[in-house]
Design a protein around this motif. Structure first.
Motif, PDB file in Angstrom:
ATOM      1  N   GLN A 242      34.403  37.776  23.662  1.00  0.00           N
ATOM      2  CA  GLN A 242      35.294  36.925  24.270  1.00  0.00           C
ATOM      3  C   GLN A 242      35.535  37.076  25.664  1.00  0.00           C
ATOM      4  N   ALA A 243      35.724  38.668  26.082  1.00  0.00           N
ATOM      5  CA  ALA A 243      35.801  38.839  27.546  1.00  0.00           C
ATOM      6  C   ALA A 243      34.648  38.601  28.435  1.00  0.00           C
ATOM      7  N   LEU A 244      33.551  38.641  27.807  1.00  0.00           N
ATOM      8  CA  LEU A 244      32.366  38.266  28.654  1.00  0.00           C
ATOM      9  C   LEU A 244      32.308  36.742  28.830  1.00  0.00           C
ATOM     10  N   GLU A 245      32.679  36.019  27.939  1.00  0.00           N
ATOM     11  CA  GLU A 245      32.870  34.313  27.914  1.00  0.00           C
ATOM     12  C   GLU A 245      33.932  34.103  29.013  1.00  0.00           C
ATOM     13  N   ARG A 246      35.028  34.806  28.847  1.00  0.00           N
ATOM     14  CA  ARG A 246      35.902  34.543  30.084  1.00  0.00           C
ATOM     15  C   ARG A 246      35.521  34.730  31.395  1.00  0.00           C
ATOM     16  N   MET A 247      34.905  35.884  31.509  1.00  0.00           N
ATOM     17  CA  MET A 247      34.411  36.239  32.858  1.00  0.00           C
ATOM     18  C   MET A 247      33.265  35.068  33.308  1.00  0.00           C
ATOM     19  N   ARG A 248      32.397  34.653  32.562  1.00  0.00           N
ATOM     20  CA  ARG A 248      31.580  33.485  32.798  1.00  0.00           C
ATOM     21  C   ARG A 248      31.897  32.326  33.459  1.00  0.00           C
ATOM     22  N   GLY A 249      33.414  32.068  32.394  1.00  0.00           N
ATOM     23  CA  GLY A 249      34.239  30.852  32.902  1.00  0.00           C
ATOM     24  C   GLY A 249      34.577  31.057  34.439  1.00  0.00           C
TER      25      GLY A 249
END
Length: 830
Positions: A242-249
């Motif tokens: 989830q943290a990696l997805e937020r960073m991508r966004g």
């Protein structure tokens, strides 16, 4: 399952297994330790009881014998306080429990019992010895009667000799140790297998989501922000997904804008100027505005040359500055100049609106100040603010060259404080620094205005006077200047509410008469200064070539002295001490001689100070003690009785922390008793640190060594001070004995010392007896012992043995010298 549940489940399981295994191993080791400790305690008590009793009884007898010898004189004189004072070192021994002294009739002369209660389980021993005076070698004399009886009790806890119990302990604990090791290994193996199983299961659960995360990170790292990261809530690493997805966004929607660029520029501590290709400022940061005191609007549209000081604008080339780092100066709104490091770089772009230059200005005021400080410290002394050695040499070299061209004379004065080390040792280095500061100020006031004064090292200063006429004798004016300087130096210094008086020694050399270069001129002035110091200090001397020869000879002696021990160039001579009542030898003084090949005998007055300076006195002192002990043992084995041998003790030896231990070691190595030796200490050494010295001398006295004051009368000890020390002998200095027969003043001093020694219960020995007249004077005034050339030159151990052998047959070696004067002095001696 969540990541938190994953961590708690396996971490809890691993912790429980480790806790159980640790508890089991600890219980087993504790059980084994208790068993081993119980066995060890039983064996230790048994071994201690078996071994310590004979040793304790022998020690009680030895201490009681020493105590009896030390109080014999006081018992004979009936001096109860003297008995207590002589027994004090033994009462200070923590193992001595009681001391009782009774006379032959059974009356108690002294009784002491340690007030502390007996230690449970302690071992005790008793010893009883007679108190007698020493046997004197007088024909027909009977063994002296017993004056008293001394009973001494010892009490000591029995130690456990661990080394002797090692074998027993190992044999007793071996079965338990093997069992403990086997159980511990088994538990460790079980724990390792359990942890391995847990780790294997954990890796199985995180392997798949971890591979997925690696693929997504690689994609984002290559700039692909379009494909979302797969998030599986049931995976252990779902939180990380989830943290990696937020960073991508955030990366996908973020853009570099002007506000972001301004915040970066304003966050820099250095001033930044962005210009067009022709040097017109288009953008600055807040650090530039703060440095120059201008607003950003005032910068815009101005040339980069406008921020530079007018003195450097002519040398500024825009094209060159845009590709290098240089030091320059900028001017603020108020007119202040600031040194900066100016770094430029070009902005390369296909779009003309982005082309230009970036200039970064870093304030280097602190660095410039530090560089100036470093240059100053390289040439000037930080403490006294006067030229240091390097700067003084530089200025002196220039002045010498100028004087040689003009035919004028230069005078160099080299100054060194006398006994300055005593200030640092007494008041501390801070007070010493303050003295040097005041001294530099006084020197600056005492010399002509244009005179250069420098600090060369420590407490060594130098100054030179130039422009002296070559056709006149300049020693008079320079001597007057030296006297003025010495007067200034000798004024009191205020240190910690104390007035301290110091003196200095000055050496003077002239250029070109004594030398024509800096090195030789300073060396010659230094030699003259050392000559002044040898003559007592607080004076000055002009250089002469003989001074250099003396300095070179002294340096060579220092070098040769270091090898004197290795080359066996040192020798011991013995000067007999004679009983003036019978002519018998009662002992001798060991005198050190240095026979240097090619130079003959070097007097002790020349090489002993050198040994003190170089700390060789410690090695030489130990060599002397070993040689004297070996000679004593040899003379004893061949039938001679050397009596008591005296050795001189220096202050540096006494201050050596291991001196007493070394003495014990030497006596034990040669198998001689400390009671056969006497240490001679000068009054100056005795009073240097009275509190510490009295403790050391008490230890030496308790060991059995006799102590005497050498050269008595030449120091500054008082009668009250002497009573503190366990001194048994006073040696009258030969400077008083030399003229005692003719000079009334010296005669009074000698008589006073004899009477004082007798009143204190001390032996008195006169040194330097060289004539019959001196001998007769000593006999008339009841001086019982003497030594000197009248009884022969100091001799080798072999020659002394011949005298002792003749004495053992009943013939006193020096009785013939006492016949005539002895008859005349018989009523007085009786």
């Amino acid at each position: 399952m969540t990541a938190a549940g994953f961590k708690f489940r396996y971490a809890g399981a691993a912790f429980l297994v480790a806790l159980l295994a640790t508890a089991a191993v600890t219980a087993l080791l504790f059980y084994g330790h208790n068993a081993d400790t119980a066995r060890l305690g039983t064996l230790a008590e048994q071994a201690a009881r078996e071994g310590i009793s004979p040793e304790l009884e022998a020690r009680a007898s030895s201490i009681a014998a020493h105590a009896a010898d030390s109080i014999a004189g006081a018992v004979r004189a009936g001096d109860a306080s003297g008995i207590a004072r002589r027994l004090q070192p033994f009462m200070d021994d923590a193992t001595v429990a009681s001391i009782v002294v009774t006379d032959p009739a059974g009356a108690v002369l002294f009784r002491w019992q340690r007030p502390a209660a007996a230690t449970p389980g302690a071992l005790t021993a008793q010893a009883s010895v007679p108190v007698r005076m020493l046997v004197e070698n007088i024909p027909g004399a009977a063994t002296p009667a017993t004056l008293a009886t001394l009973e001494l009790g010892l009490e000591q806890a029995a130690p456990v000799p661990a080394v002797s119990l090692a074998g027993r302990f190992a044999a007793a604990s071996a079965p338990d140790a093997r069992l403990s090791v086997q159980l511990a290994l088994a538990l460790a193996l079980v724990g390792a297998l359990t942890v391995a199983l847990i780790a294997w299961r954990a890796l199985r659960e995180i392997e798949r989501p971890l591979d997925s995360l690696i693929r997504n990170v690689d994609r984002i790292g290559h700039g692909d922000y379009t494909r979302p990261v797969e998030v599986h809530p049931e995976d252990a690493l779902s939180g990380l997904q989830q943290a990696l997805e937020r960073m991508r966004g955030r990366l996908r929607h973020s853009t570099i804008n002007k506000a972001y660029l301004n915040s970066m520029l304003n966050g820099m501590a250095d001033a930044v100027f962005i210009t067009s290709p022709d040097g017109v400022i288009k953008l600055t940061n807040s650090a530039a505005c703060k440095m120059l005191g201008l607003s950003e609007e005032e910068f815009l549209g101005r040339s980069i040359l406008a921020v530079l000081d007018e003195s450097v604008r002519a040398d500024f080339d825009l094209a060159q500055a845009a590709n290098e780092t240089r030091e320059t100066v900028v001017r603020t709104r108020s007119g202040q100049t600031i040194p900066v490091a100016f770094t430029g770089s070009r902005i390369e772009s296909d779009d003309p609106q982005f082309q230009g230059n970036i200039f970064v200005a870093r304030n280097i005021t602190d660095r410039k100040r530090a560089e100036r400080r470093i240059r100053y410290l390289a040439r000037y002394d930080a403490l006294t603010k006067i030229p240091n050695r390097m700067q003084f040499h530089h200025v002196l070299q220039q002045t010498i060259a100028r004087g040689l061209r003009s035919g004028q004379v230069l005078a160099l004065l080299y100054l060194d404080m006398d006994r300055f080390k005593e200030v640092n040792d007494t008041f501390g280095h801070g007070a010493g620094d303050r003295v040097l500061e005041v001294l530099a100020e006084r020197l600056a006031r005492a010399v002509p205005q244009d005179t250069v004064v420098g600090r060369l090292a420590g407490d060594e200063f130098a100054l030179f006077v130039e422009g002296l006429a070559a056709d006149t004798d300049n020693r008079g004016p320079i001597a007057q200047l030296a006297r003025t300087i010495l007067t200034e130096v000798s004024r009191p210094f205020q240190l910690n509410q104390h007035e301290v008086f110091l003196t200095a020694s000055i050496g003077i050399a002239f250029c070109p008469r004594d030398a024509e270069n800096v090195i030789d001129l300073i060396r010659n002035a230094d030699a003259a200064m050392y000559y002044s110091k040898q003559n007592g200090g607080n004076t000055f001397a002009f250089y002469s070539p003989e001074m250099n020869a003396a300095a070179v000879e002294r340096l060579m002696l220092k070098s040769k002295l270091r090898r004197a021990l290795e080359r066996d160039e040192l020798e011991i001579r013995y000067q007999p001490k004679v009983d003036l009542r019978s002519g018998h030898i009662i002992g001798a003084e060991a005198l050190l001689r240095w026979r240097l090949p090619g130079h003959g005998d070097i007097p002790p007055s020349h090489f002993i100070p050198l040994a003190e300076e170089t700390n060789l006195i410690l090695d030489i002192g130990e060599w002397v003690l070993n040689r004297v002990c070996a000679d004593y043992r040899q003379m004893q084995s061949e039938g001679g009785d050397p009596g008591r041998i005296s050795l001189n003790l220096s202050l540096k030896q006494l201050r050596q922390a291991s001196f007493i231990l070394r003495c014990r070691s030497v006596f034990r190595r040669h198998g001689v008793s400390p009671t056969a030796f006497e240490l001679e200490i000068t009054e100056t050494t005795l009073m240097a640190d009275a509190q510490r010295t009295v403790r050391l001398l008490d230890e030496l006295f308790a060991m059995g060594l006799h102590l005497s004051i050498d050269d008595f009368g030449t120091g500054y000890s008082s009668l009250s001070a002497l009573q503190q020390f366990p001194i048994g002998t006073l040696k009258i200095d030969q400077s008083f004995v030399r003229d005692a027969a003719e000079d009334a003043g010296d005669a009074t001093i000698v008589r006073t010392i004899i009477e004082m020694g007798r009143s204190l219960g001390m032996e008195v020995i006169a040194e330097g007896v060289e004539s019959r007249a001196q001998l007769e004077f000593l006999l008339r005034n009841s001086c019982l012992y003497a030594q000197g050339r009248l009884f022969g030159e100091p001799c080798t151990a072999k020659d002394l043995l011949l005298l002792l052998t003749r004495q053992a047959t009943g013939s006193a070696p020096f009785a013939h010298l006492l016949r005539a004067p002895a008859a005349a002095a018989a009523p007085r001696l009786a």
